[in-house]
Design a protein around this motif. Sequence first.
Motif, PDB file in Angstrom:
ATOM      1  N   UNK A 194       0.827  -1.208   0.000  1.00  0.00           N
ATOM      2  CA  UNK A 194       0.000   0.000   0.000  1.00  0.00           C
ATOM      3  C   UNK A 194       0.863   1.261   0.000  1.00  0.00           C
ATOM      4  N   UNK A 195       1.930   1.250   0.810  1.00  0.00           N
ATOM      5  CA  UNK A 195       2.809   2.430   0.857  1.00  0.00           C
ATOM      6  C   UNK A 195       3.575   2.608  -0.449  1.00  0.00           C
ATOM      7  N   UNK A 196       4.009   1.505  -1.036  1.00  0.00           N
ATOM      8  CA  UNK A 196       4.732   1.577  -2.308  1.00  0.00           C
ATOM      9  C   UNK A 196       3.807   2.119  -3.395  1.00  0.00           C
ATOM     10  N   UNK A 197       2.560   1.686  -3.378  1.00  0.00           N
ATOM     11  CA  UNK A 197       1.593   2.168  -4.365  1.00  0.00           C
ATOM     12  C   UNK A 197       1.353   3.667  -4.191  1.00  0.00           C
ATOM     13  N   UNK A 198       1.222   4.109  -2.941  1.00  0.00           N
ATOM     14  CA  UNK A 198       0.987   5.529  -2.678  1.00  0.00           C
ATOM     15  C   UNK A 198       2.171   6.385  -3.127  1.00  0.00           C
ATOM     16  N   UNK A 199       3.387   5.920  -2.888  1.00  0.00           N
ATOM     17  CA  UNK A 199       4.575   6.651  -3.321  1.00  0.00           C
ATOM     18  C   UNK A 199       4.659   6.664  -4.847  1.00  0.00           C
ATOM     19  N   UNK A 200       4.321   5.546  -5.481  1.00  0.00           N
ATOM     20  CA  UNK A 200       4.322   5.480  -6.936  1.00  0.00           C
ATOM     21  C   UNK A 200       3.331   6.447  -7.558  1.00  0.00           C
ATOM     22  N   UNK A 201       2.152   6.545  -6.964  1.00  0.00           N
ATOM     23  CA  UNK A 201       1.145   7.491  -7.459  1.00  0.00           C
ATOM     24  C   UNK A 201       1.629   8.929  -7.292  1.00  0.00           C
ATOM     25  N   UNK A 202       2.233   9.234  -6.149  1.00  0.00           N
ATOM     26  CA  UNK A 202       2.753  10.583  -5.913  1.00  0.00           C
ATOM     27  C   UNK A 202       3.855  10.924  -6.924  1.00  0.00           C
ATOM     28  N   UNK A 203       4.737   9.977  -7.182  1.00  0.00           N
ATOM     29  CA  UNK A 203       5.794  10.221  -8.166  1.00  0.00           C
ATOM     30  C   UNK A 203       5.226  10.403  -9.572  1.00  0.00           C
ATOM     31  N   UNK A 204       4.167   9.663  -9.896  1.00  0.00           N
ATOM     32  CA  UNK A 204       3.531   9.828 -11.203  1.00  0.00           C
ATOM     33  C   UNK A 204       2.945  11.229 -11.352  1.00  0.00           C
ATOM     34  N   UNK A 205       2.345  11.779 -10.275  1.00  0.00           N
ATOM     35  CA  UNK A 205       1.809  13.141 -10.328  1.00  0.00           C
ATOM     36  C   UNK A 205       2.929  14.152 -10.512  1.00  0.00           C
ATOM     37  N   UNK A 206       4.068  13.944  -9.844  1.00  0.00           N
ATOM     38  CA  UNK A 206       5.208  14.856  -9.984  1.00  0.00           C
ATOM     39  C   UNK A 206       5.745  14.822 -11.416  1.00  0.00           C
ATOM     40  N   UNK A 207       5.871  13.620 -11.975  1.00  0.00           N
ATOM     41  CA  UNK A 207       6.366  13.482 -13.348  1.00  0.00           C
ATOM     42  C   UNK A 207       5.390  14.136 -14.331  1.00  0.00           C
ATOM     43  N   UNK A 208       4.080  13.946 -14.123  1.00  0.00           N
ATOM     44  CA  UNK A 208       3.086  14.568 -14.989  1.00  0.00           C
ATOM     45  C   UNK A 208       3.168  16.088 -14.903  1.00  0.00           C
ATOM     46  N   UNK A 209       3.309  16.613 -13.689  1.00  0.00           N
ATOM     47  CA  UNK A 209       3.435  18.060 -13.491  1.00  0.00           C
ATOM     48  C   UNK A 209       4.663  18.597 -14.226  1.00  0.00           C
ATOM     49  N   UNK A 210       5.801  17.917 -14.060  1.00  0.00           N
ATOM     50  CA  UNK A 210       7.029  18.363 -14.712  1.00  0.00           C
ATOM     51  C   UNK A 210       6.910  18.272 -16.231  1.00  0.00           C
TER      52      UNK A 210
END
Length: 98
Positions: free
Chosen positions: A7-23
């Motif tokens: 669950x924590x790995x999934x949450x971190x992965x989703x957060x990183x995906x949002x950062x990559x999309x923003x960039x």
Amino acid sequence: MARVSFADVKRVGIALAWVVLYAAIGLGLTIWISNLVPGWGGQWWFVFRNGAYEVIGFVIATVVVGKLLNKYSWDRMAGTRSRAGSSAAGCAGSDSAR
């Protein structure tokens, strides 16, 4: 065997995906605007011109990713909370907090 929660790995992965999309949106818009608009002002204005392109690109990326896709409020994106009373009341050095 030990149970593992991802669950924590999934949450971190989703957060990183949002950062990559923003960039990606911010950089993409910055490059697109710089190619679209000619070099106004010549060599002397390149810092201001490039800064304006970057600000426009990342403001639009903030609106798209934060407001439209995530549906966050402006307060949540800024990391502030609504407080009753004066905002200076919570400052350590203010007279109103004493």
